[in-house]
Every structure is written in structure tokens, then in C-alpha cells.
Design a protein around this motif. Sequence first.
Motif, PDB file in Angstrom:
ATOM      1  N   ILE A   1       1.163   6.860  11.024  1.00 54.58           N
ATOM      2  CA  ILE A   1       0.395   5.740  10.487  1.00 54.58           C
ATOM      3  C   ILE A   1      -0.718   6.289   9.600  1.00 54.58           C
ATOM      4  CG2 ILE A   1      -1.044   3.760  11.063  1.00 54.58           C
ATOM      5  CD1 ILE A   1       0.441   3.627  13.737  1.00 54.58           C
ATOM      6  N   LYS A   2      -0.755   5.813   8.360  1.00 59.11           N
ATOM      7  CA  LYS A   2      -1.718   6.330   7.389  1.00 59.11           C
ATOM      8  C   LYS A   2      -2.793   5.288   7.075  1.00 59.11           C
ATOM      9  CE  LYS A   2       1.525   9.465   5.108  1.00 59.11           C
ATOM     10  NZ  LYS A   2       2.132   9.893   3.826  1.00 59.11           N
ATOM     11  N   PRO A   3      -4.028   5.744   6.781  1.00 58.30           N
ATOM     12  CA  PRO A   3      -5.078   4.813   6.367  1.00 58.30           C
ATOM     13  C   PRO A   3      -4.843   4.343   4.949  1.00 58.30           C
ATOM     14  CG  PRO A   3      -5.863   7.045   6.139  1.00 58.30           C
ATOM     15  CD  PRO A   3      -4.495   7.143   6.762  1.00 58.30           C
TER      16      PRO A   3
ATOM     17  N   HIS B   1      -7.897   4.976  -0.258  1.00 60.01           N
ATOM     18  CA  HIS B   1      -9.255   5.396  -0.601  1.00 60.01           C
ATOM     19  C   HIS B   1     -10.026   5.887   0.625  1.00 60.01           C
ATOM     20  CE1 HIS B   1     -10.420   1.298   0.707  1.00 60.01           C
ATOM     21  NE2 HIS B   1     -11.646   1.778   0.831  1.00 60.01           N
ATOM     22  N   VAL B   2      -9.688   5.382   1.810  1.00 61.67           N
ATOM     23  CA  VAL B   2     -10.328   5.892   3.023  1.00 61.67           C
ATOM     24  C   VAL B   2      -9.777   7.267   3.368  1.00 61.67           C
ATOM     25  CG1 VAL B   2     -10.647   5.532   5.504  1.00 61.67           C
ATOM     26  CG2 VAL B   2     -10.866   3.608   3.922  1.00 61.67           C
ATOM     27  N   GLY B   3      -8.474   7.456   3.231  1.00 63.56           N
ATOM     28  CA  GLY B   3      -7.886   8.759   3.482  1.00 63.56           C
ATOM     29  C   GLY B   3      -8.443   9.847   2.588  1.00 63.56           C
TER      30      GLY B   3
END
Length: 355
Positions: free
Chosen positions: A2-4, A7-9
Motif C-alpha cells: 500500500i503506497k501513500p 506528494h506525501v511519499g
Amino acid sequence: MIKPVPHVGAMGAYALADLGGVETISLAQNESAFPASPAAIAAGQAAMSDLPLYPDPEWPDLRAAIAETHGLEPDLILCGAGSMELIGCLIRAYAGPGDRVLGTDYGYAFVSSAAAQVQADYVKAHEVDLTVSVDDILATVAPETRIVFVCNPGNPTGTLIPNAEIIRLREALPDDVMLVVDQAYAEFSDAGYDPAEIFALVSRGDTVVMRTLSKAYGLAGARVGWGYFPAEIAGEVRKLLNPNNVSIPSQAAAAAAVRDQAHMKDVVAKTAIIRDRFAEECRAIGLQVPQSHTNFVLLRFASTEQAQAADQALRSENLLMRGMGGYGLSDCLRATICAEEIMDRARDILKGVLT
């Protein structure tokens, strides 16, 4: 996996101070050298019996105390879990992708993080001699600029520009650009610069003033900040605040602390005596130290290598200052003012490094 959201990542975490080990004495956090008001401690302790309840989301007594002390309209005061919460909510309300948030070379670093959270661009105006320059801010304003942040007194520099310069900046900015004056350390300069002049700018409808109880009031652990907002802006920011953001004991302690102005002014005066003596002693051993209007001093060494050597020497004696590489000042350390005996230890270690 699961990826953020992208822009948060891509963001880095906000950089907190290195606190060292359990034996370390920290001069890195700009905490008060002296305890909070006894009245504040007693009020916070008494409020512990109300812990089964949720905090009042209107902060009535705290708002009243602030309004009484500063001659302000209580309805225009918003309180937060430190001024960081208010800054984050303000940027989320008024900036987004394609917008610019404008700070200065050495302004409060959290503003950059808050801008990144909403995909706004954070741009820095040049400072002159480690001091905010109104002319450079105005030269950096662009059509995309939505908010201008000015930290006065500055952190990590400790420098100050007069109220007249803040007023000149506000009058020269476009009407559709919000000015936020971050006065986290204002109590250390209020005696010489009438705070009413800056609070009065809020009536224009385009200016916000931020303050905190973490510094001069000695309530960093209570997490209480406040701001004075135009009514329309306050309404929008309020939508984003946690409705129960300041705990019952924190509200009680903060209200009592604000009402005990004598204690706060005594802390400011005692801190200034230790600060100015330490700064002068550091200048005498060859360091550059700008005049500070806060509870810390910025120490500038002859080189990055010398600053690193000083940092290691302090750490070896379980003292820890704040490195300033993140601000582009790798030749500097920032020293929070602590008890006199701690500052004397720090001075002797620094003298040993320089000689």
C-alpha cells in the motif's frame, strides 16, 4: 504494498532536534530555563479531575485571559496544540497546488513542511545579515504568492525588525496576499516594541498574528499556541482544527499562566541576563553572535569544521546544541539559554575548542 499519495511519499519527515541520550542536557529545543508560573502548575493539576470529559472546543477561559491581557477581541482568537497546528491548518485552508508560500532564508522550517503537505511551493526571500529584509520579501512576491510568513523575532537567528517594517511590508503587499507574523518569541521583545501595533493589522482582514505559550511561559509540554485572526479567516481555519485540540489541564494551566504576567516578565528578564552575558562571553572568544531577542543565541564559527568540532566537544560532555545545517548555516550552532551553570559549562567547552 500500500503506497501513500505521491506528494506525501516524496516528502521528508519534519526534522526534530537530536535530543541525545538520557544523560544529555539539551540546549537544542528553545525550552524555558525556568519553571512555569506556580499558578499555572496548580491550575493544571486541579483540572486533572476533569479528565473523563472532553475539552471545551471554544477555550473560553483561555481566550478570555489572552483577550484581557492583550486588549483583543476573544472571538478572533483561535487556540491550537502549539502554533504548529494553527500554521498547518492556515496553509491547508489558503494554499494548494500551484500556489506559493513565501518565507525567508531562516524562517520557521515547519512552514515549508506544511506547504509541502498541500503541494504548494515554498519560496524563500533573502535575509540580510541574518535579518528579515522587507525589500527582499517584496521583490520575491509573485502572482502565485498566497501567503507570506515572517518570523519576528527570527528563529534560529534571534534577530528582530521593528514594527514599522512589518507595517511597511503589509502596506506594500497585494491585498490578496495574506501576511502571517509568527511571534513565538515576542514576549522577549514586547517591552521595547508595542505589540498592539502588530495586532492592529488584523483588523485589515488580511493579516494573522501567531503566538505560543511554549517559550516565555514555560508550557512547551502543554502544547498551547494561539493566533489572532480576521473573522473570515478564522472561520475557514476553524473548519480544519481538531475540535478538542487543547486538553483540559493545558487550557487551565495556559489561562493561569497568561494571567500571571509578573511571573512571565520575571522569566524573560532573568533569561535575558543569562543570554546577554553568554553572548558577550562567546564574542570574546571569537564567535560571531547576532544580538538575540529570544531565549536562545546563534553561534557562528569560523568554519563548518570548527562548528562540528564544537558540537562533538559539547556532546562528549553531555551537552547538546542544535546544528543549523538544515538552514544552510552549517557553520553555526544554536544554543538555548539554560541555567547559568550550564551556560558556563558550555562556554568553557567552546573556549577549549577555539583555543
